[in-house]
Write a protein that holds these residues in place. Sequence first.
Motif, PDB file in Angstrom:
ATOM      1  N   SER A 131       0.803  -1.244  -0.110  1.00  0.00           N
ATOM      2  CA  SER A 131      -0.021   0.050  -0.004  1.00  0.00           C
ATOM      3  C   SER A 131       1.042   1.280   0.180  1.00  0.00           C
ATOM      4  N   PRO A 132       0.581   2.181  -0.833  1.00  0.00           N
ATOM      5  CA  PRO A 132       1.250   3.499  -0.875  1.00  0.00           C
ATOM      6  C   PRO A 132       1.222   4.161   0.631  1.00  0.00           C
ATOM      7  N   ARG A 133       0.116   4.057   1.316  1.00  0.00           N
ATOM      8  CA  ARG A 133      -0.064   4.559   2.814  1.00  0.00           C
ATOM      9  C   ARG A 133       1.226   4.041   3.521  1.00  0.00           C
ATOM     10  N   VAL A 134       1.433   2.696   3.238  1.00  0.00           N
ATOM     11  CA  VAL A 134       2.631   2.197   4.365  1.00  0.00           C
ATOM     12  C   VAL A 134       3.836   2.659   3.748  1.00  0.00           C
ATOM     13  N   VAL A 135       3.870   2.923   2.592  1.00  0.00           N
ATOM     14  CA  VAL A 135       5.356   3.428   2.049  1.00  0.00           C
ATOM     15  C   VAL A 135       5.537   4.535   2.673  1.00  0.00           C
ATOM     16  N   ARG A 136       4.667   5.700   2.436  1.00  0.00           N
ATOM     17  CA  ARG A 136       4.829   7.066   3.147  1.00  0.00           C
ATOM     18  C   ARG A 136       4.786   6.959   4.603  1.00  0.00           C
ATOM     19  N   ALA A 137       4.263   6.049   5.581  1.00  0.00           N
ATOM     20  CA  ALA A 137       4.311   5.867   6.721  1.00  0.00           C
ATOM     21  C   ALA A 137       5.809   5.674   7.159  1.00  0.00           C
ATOM     22  N   TYR A 138       6.364   4.746   6.386  1.00  0.00           N
ATOM     23  CA  TYR A 138       7.905   4.269   6.703  1.00  0.00           C
ATOM     24  C   TYR A 138       8.596   5.294   6.299  1.00  0.00           C
ATOM     25  N   LEU A 139       8.531   5.875   5.141  1.00  0.00           N
ATOM     26  CA  LEU A 139       9.689   6.930   4.647  1.00  0.00           C
ATOM     27  C   LEU A 139       9.590   8.241   5.530  1.00  0.00           C
ATOM     28  N   ASP A 140       8.364   8.416   6.064  1.00  0.00           N
ATOM     29  CA  ASP A 140       8.146   9.663   7.036  1.00  0.00           C
ATOM     30  C   ASP A 140       9.040   9.209   8.117  1.00  0.00           C
ATOM     31  N   ASP A 141       8.867   8.114   8.642  1.00  0.00           N
ATOM     32  CA  ASP A 141       9.653   7.859  10.091  1.00  0.00           C
ATOM     33  C   ASP A 141      11.171   7.778   9.805  1.00  0.00           C
ATOM     34  N   ARG A 142      11.738   7.659   8.634  1.00  0.00           N
ATOM     35  CA  ARG A 142      12.999   7.511   8.339  1.00  0.00           C
ATOM     36  C   ARG A 142      13.448   8.879   7.789  1.00  0.00           C
ATOM     37  N   GLY A 143      12.631   9.946   7.467  1.00  0.00           N
ATOM     38  CA  GLY A 143      13.179  11.127   7.038  1.00  0.00           C
ATOM     39  C   GLY A 143      13.475  11.081   5.528  1.00  0.00           C
ATOM     40  N   LEU A 144      12.673  10.059   4.819  1.00  0.00           N
ATOM     41  CA  LEU A 144      13.231   9.762   3.479  1.00  0.00           C
ATOM     42  C   LEU A 144      12.060  10.459   2.443  1.00  0.00           C
ATOM     43  N   THR A 145      11.119  10.861   2.951  1.00  0.00           N
ATOM     44  CA  THR A 145       9.862  11.173   2.009  1.00  0.00           C
ATOM     45  C   THR A 145      10.260  12.054   0.820  1.00  0.00           C
ATOM     46  N   ALA A 146      11.169  13.033   1.169  1.00  0.00           N
ATOM     47  CA  ALA A 146      11.288  14.038   0.196  1.00  0.00           C
ATOM     48  C   ALA A 146      12.236  13.576  -0.843  1.00  0.00           C
ATOM     49  N   CYS A 147      12.864  12.410  -0.702  1.00  0.00           N
ATOM     50  CA  CYS A 147      13.713  11.897  -1.626  1.00  0.00           C
ATOM     51  C   CYS A 147      12.649  11.195  -2.742  1.00  0.00           C
ATOM     52  N   PHE A 148      11.323  10.926  -2.486  1.00  0.00           N
ATOM     53  CA  PHE A 148      10.794  10.151  -3.624  1.00  0.00           C
ATOM     54  C   PHE A 148       9.435  10.863  -3.916  1.00  0.00           C
ATOM     55  N   THR A 149       8.910  11.725  -2.941  1.00  0.00           N
ATOM     56  CA  THR A 149       7.600  12.553  -3.270  1.00  0.00           C
ATOM     57  C   THR A 149       7.657  13.273  -4.478  1.00  0.00           C
ATOM     58  N   PRO A 150       6.545  13.153  -5.596  1.00  0.00           N
ATOM     59  CA  PRO A 150       5.423  12.435  -5.305  1.00  0.00           C
ATOM     60  C   PRO A 150       5.261  11.221  -6.042  1.00  0.00           C
ATOM     61  N   HIS A 151       6.358  10.494  -6.197  1.00  0.00           N
ATOM     62  CA  HIS A 151       6.703   9.271  -7.048  1.00  0.00           C
ATOM     63  C   HIS A 151       6.469   8.047  -6.056  1.00  0.00           C
ATOM     64  N   ILE A 152       5.425   7.746  -5.625  1.00  0.00           N
ATOM     65  CA  ILE A 152       5.253   6.611  -4.925  1.00  0.00           C
ATOM     66  C   ILE A 152       4.053   5.937  -5.497  1.00  0.00           C
ATOM     67  N   TYR A 153       4.173   4.776  -6.056  1.00  0.00           N
ATOM     68  CA  TYR A 153       3.172   4.112  -6.815  1.00  0.00           C
ATOM     69  C   TYR A 153       3.090   2.640  -6.348  1.00  0.00           C
ATOM     70  N   GLY A 154       2.044   2.446  -5.497  1.00  0.00           N
ATOM     71  CA  GLY A 154       1.788   0.973  -4.812  1.00  0.00           C
ATOM     72  C   GLY A 154       0.454   0.383  -5.295  1.00  0.00           C
ATOM     73  N   ARG A 155       0.207  -0.259  -4.364  1.00  0.00           N
ATOM     74  CA  ARG A 155      -1.098  -1.057  -4.845  1.00  0.00           C
ATOM     75  C   ARG A 155      -2.444  -0.398  -4.763  1.00  0.00           C
ATOM     76  N   THR A 156      -3.129  -0.497  -5.864  1.00  0.00           N
ATOM     77  CA  THR A 156      -4.376   0.066  -6.213  1.00  0.00           C
ATOM     78  C   THR A 156      -5.538  -0.763  -6.303  1.00  0.00           C
ATOM     79  N   PRO A 157      -6.732  -0.411  -6.342  1.00  0.00           N
ATOM     80  CA  PRO A 157      -7.877  -1.332  -6.457  1.00  0.00           C
ATOM     81  C   PRO A 157      -7.707  -2.401  -7.393  1.00  0.00           C
ATOM     82  N   ASP A 158      -6.967  -1.936  -8.431  1.00  0.00           N
ATOM     83  CA  ASP A 158      -6.963  -2.839  -9.762  1.00  0.00           C
ATOM     84  C   ASP A 158      -6.229  -3.928  -9.339  1.00  0.00           C
ATOM     85  N   LEU A 159      -6.352  -4.981  -8.651  1.00  0.00           N
ATOM     86  CA  LEU A 159      -5.038  -5.788  -8.179  1.00  0.00           C
ATOM     87  C   LEU A 159      -4.604  -6.653  -9.369  1.00  0.00           C
TER      88      LEU A 159
END
Length: 246
Positions: A131-159
């Motif tokens: 889930s992209p929500r999970v990725v953002r939570a982890y990156l926020d905790d590590r201080g890495l979010t700015a290295c990827f934002t806005p390019h986080i492409y994770g699981r969508t409803p179209d499985l």
Amino acid sequence: MTSETTTRTEPLLKLISSARVVLWDFDGPICRLFAGHKAERVASGLVDWLAGRGLHGLLTDTERDSLDPHVVLRAVDRRHPGSDLVTELEERLTQEELRAAVSAMPTAYADPLIRTWTAVGSRLAITTNNSPRVVRAYLDDRGLTACFTPHIYGRTPDLHLLKPDPHCLNRALSAMGAAPSAALMIGDSASDLAAAQRAGVPFLGYARNEAKAELLREAGAGLVLESLEPVLRALRALWAPWAPQG
């Protein structure tokens, strides 16, 4: 430098030097998401939840015994695509992933490698089945979010578009205006490799042990490393003195 080291270093330098965009899988190359909250327990919990709804027979024995929660999720989606059942099951998996993110173990050298690649001007994206929500939570905790934002492409409803489908890679390339040949995918599974191949993106395999490395080689990966340290070292060699040393 030994001939074996040279054999591994030269193709690595070639991959890195031609990469203007780096597409990262999340669980594996960046962290062990389920290091403290085991994936097999999550998969078992999803199976039990289905059974509690009277849907025990929805899965095959192999799917029920799977240690991978994504196997359970995709199996249900194949039988009931786009249903409320799939939506609820996916949300349950996302909540489990969010719990796992709290105790996720950072992959050695991943943080400095991400920061170094960003510092030398490369653009980074996450292309993951999590889930992209999970990725953002982890990156926020590590201080890495700015290295990827806005390019986080994770699981969508179209499985059905999860890797090995190249959908998330193609989304990243399109958003970043990058040609596949100017990108590099770092992944740790055969599905990552297949997605990269279908997208036309060069691939660098990461495996945390020899058993996983062998699986990648058997799938056709040309270069597999059991540590990201050689990548960091090679990147600093290419970009010194601009690459940060911390």
